[in-house]
Design a protein around this motif. Structure first.
Motif: not given
Length: 313
Positions: A243-244, A63, A294, A290
């Motif tokens: 998120s990814h 990331l 997260n 993200y």
């Protein structure tokens, strides 16, 4: 033979997003704001990962590299556009245009590769959690990132050298806000068959590898998640890759519309809008996607901001 004699021109004109004078100020403020938010957001993500020992894991290592690529990606195109609007000059030199093309292609493909690598990382974490630490070793993580840099640097160099062999004789107005490969090919007065062949073979192969990695990884991920008996367990597993998946959908959806749509369906306006989406909007949204989804990133950012408040005079 001199460069000017080979290409026929020494500069291009970037026509930008609009030729209306009354819209230039609005575009300048809008894209300057988006650029500052993008760079600040991605640098915050990198700083949070570096300073928080709990985030020193493969997922956050990738990331951090993705955030760095995003910051460089947007810095390749937007500052030049802002400069042209500010000084009211659309000129970009031939060498500067090819340099912009090289770095643009480097970072756009680097982002694609990093997203594919992150998909493999999530596959290992969800489908093979007991082997995750053993397989995703620091050495492998560094190798995957380094290989992505090297392959894409060579890939970008190939396209740039092929573009340098073309002749641009008369029309040198680029209907875009940066030197992208398709608008440049449309201005060539020599046959760009080799360039187009390389785009759809080498570039297509690289894109296909990334897409296959994503599709295969998420096929196994969803299959594993569906086998989890509890609803809470399913939600927890899906939250680690949601998120990814959002970033992947946004990036690949818009970029494929630009580079792999049939020529008969392309238009300058649609291509420009799609380019803005994946070159400016996506890098800006990535830190928000993200950080908002997260808990670890949100906690690290809160600690980072709190520490800065404490130590500020």
């Amino acid at each position: 033979m001199e460069r000017e004699n080979l290409t026929g021109i020494s500069e291009f004109f970037l026509m930008g997003l609009s030729e209306q004078p009354e819209q230039q100020e609005v575009l300048f403020v809008l894209f300057l704001s988006m650029y500052l938010v993008t760079v600040a957001g991605n640098l915050l993500i990198i700083l949070a990962i570096i300073t928080d020992a709990q985030l020193h894991t493969p997922m956050y290592f990738f990331l951090a590299n993705l955030s760095f690529a995003d910051a460089c990606f947007v810095s390749t195109t937007v500052p030049k556009m802002l400069s042209n609007i500010w000084i009211q000059n659309q000129v970009i030199s031939y060498s500067e245009c090819l340099s912009q093309l090289y770095f643009f292609m480097l970072f756009v493909m680097l982002e694609a590769f990093l997203l594919a690598v992150m998909a493999y990382d999530r596959y290992m974490a969800i489908c093979h959690p007991l082997h995750y630490i053993l397989v995703m070793s620091p050495g492998l993580c560094v190798f995957l990132v380094s290989a992505s840099w090297v392959m894409n640097a060579l890939h970008s160099l190939l396209h740039t050298l092929l573009m340098n062999n073309l002749s641009f004789c008369a029309d040198h107005e680029i209907p875009h806000f940066f030197c992208d490969i398709n608008p440049l090919l449309s201005l060539s007065c020599t046959d760009p068959f080799i360039n187009e062949l390389v785009i759809f073979s080498v570039g297509g192969l690289a894109g296909l590898v990334c897409v296959l990695c994503l599709v295969i990884s998420y096929t196994y991920i969803f299959s594993t998640i569906l086998k989890i008996p509890s609803a809470q367990g399913k939600r927890k597993a899906f939250s680690t890759c949601s998120s990814h998946l959002s970033v992947v959908s946004l990036f690949f959806g818009t970029s494929f519309c630009v580079y792999f749509s049939p020529p008969s369906t392309r238009s300058a306006q649609k291509g420009t809008i799609a380019s803005v989406m994946y070159t400016v909007v996506t890098p800006m949204l990535n830190p928000f996607i993200y950080s908002l989804r997260n808990r670890d990133i949100k906690s690290s950012l809160r600690k980072l901001i709190w520490v800065r408040k404490i130590h500020s005079p």
